[in-house]
Design a protein around this motif. Sequence first.
Motif, mmCIF file in Angstrom:
data_model
loop_
_atom_site.group_PDB
_atom_site.id
_atom_site.type_symbol
_atom_site.label_atom_id
_atom_site.label_comp_id
_atom_site.label_asym_id
_atom_site.label_seq_id
_atom_site.Cartn_x
_atom_site.Cartn_y
_atom_site.Cartn_z
ATOM 1 N N MET A 1 0.822 -1.190 0.000
ATOM 2 C CA MET A 1 0.000 0.000 0.000
ATOM 3 C C MET A 1 0.867 1.256 0.000
ATOM 4 S SD MET A 1 -3.360 -0.729 2.327
ATOM 5 C CE MET A 1 -2.633 -1.680 3.643
ATOM 6 N N VAL A 2 1.971 1.223 0.754
ATOM 7 C CA VAL A 2 2.852 2.385 0.794
ATOM 8 C C VAL A 2 3.477 2.606 -0.580
ATOM 9 C CG1 VAL A 2 4.955 3.347 1.821
ATOM 10 C CG2 VAL A 2 3.279 2.196 3.266
ATOM 11 N N ALA A 4 2.275 1.668 -3.498
ATOM 12 C CA ALA A 4 1.224 2.132 -4.414
ATOM 13 C C ALA A 4 0.921 3.603 -4.190
ATOM 14 C CB ALA A 4 -0.033 1.288 -4.234
ATOM 15 N N ALA A 5 0.889 4.032 -2.925
ATOM 16 C CA ALA A 5 0.647 5.440 -2.615
ATOM 17 C C ALA A 5 1.772 6.302 -3.160
ATOM 18 C CB ALA A 5 0.508 5.631 -1.107
ATOM 19 N N CYS A 19 5.397 9.505 2.068
ATOM 20 C CA CYS A 19 4.893 8.193 2.497
ATOM 21 C C CYS A 19 5.999 7.459 3.247
ATOM 22 C CB CYS A 19 4.477 7.358 1.289
ATOM 23 S SG CYS A 19 3.174 8.086 0.311
ATOM 24 N N GLN A 21 6.723 3.884 5.914
ATOM 25 C CA GLN A 21 6.245 2.681 6.571
ATOM 26 C C GLN A 21 6.796 2.701 7.991
ATOM 27 O OE1 GLN A 21 6.793 -0.891 4.328
ATOM 28 N NE2 GLN A 21 6.545 -2.190 6.109
ATOM 29 N N SER A 43 -7.380 -2.463 11.535
ATOM 30 C CA SER A 43 -6.077 -3.037 11.865
ATOM 31 C C SER A 43 -5.819 -3.166 13.361
ATOM 32 C CB SER A 43 -4.960 -2.199 11.226
ATOM 33 O OG SER A 43 -5.031 -0.861 11.668
#
Length: 194
Positions: A1-2, A4-5, A19, A21, A43
């Motif tokens: 997800m990170v 892709a962002a 961005c 993680q 989550s």
Amino acid sequence: MVSAARESLTASPLPRVECKQLDSQDLSSIPDNYFTHSIMNFSIFTFVRPADAVRETYRTLRPGGLAVFTCWRRFAPVRIVHSAQEKIHPGRSLPMPMPNPQFLEEEVLQKVVEEGGFAEDNIKVIDKTLLIKDDENIAGLTTFMSGPMMAKAREGYTEAEELRWATEVKTSVTEEIKEYGGIKFEAYILLATK
């Protein structure tokens, strides 16, 4: 997800988007009162130390900032997978383990959010029911429940039982749709203002 962002935001005209993680339970690299919004999307029940994640959310949120905590009350795949297990091993199968199942009860999350620093008067709870009816999403969920992400539910199965799995998942999905008119998810959302 990170990743892709990062990719989508690199091409975006939005200024200065970064961005990272990070460990939600230790945001020590983020200063106090930094974020205007913080979203913990389905989550919290996966954390080893959920209260630490809420404390870090509170600490890094600006005064007047909004934290959003979403959680399942009814996670349909767990029920469907257990139904498929029962078809293969009647009376002998245990439901697939879910981390921190106590969070299915909103009182548990509310207590953790309050312990994390949010005042009870600044917390609002919203309930949401999602009924998946369209063929494409039903097929996607069926594939998800039939595949490797649910391997734990099939632990110890013989080769013959493994071969039955996809069929029994489809049967259980059909039963779910017959009972609810679709695949039924129930969620609750805590909106907490600092």
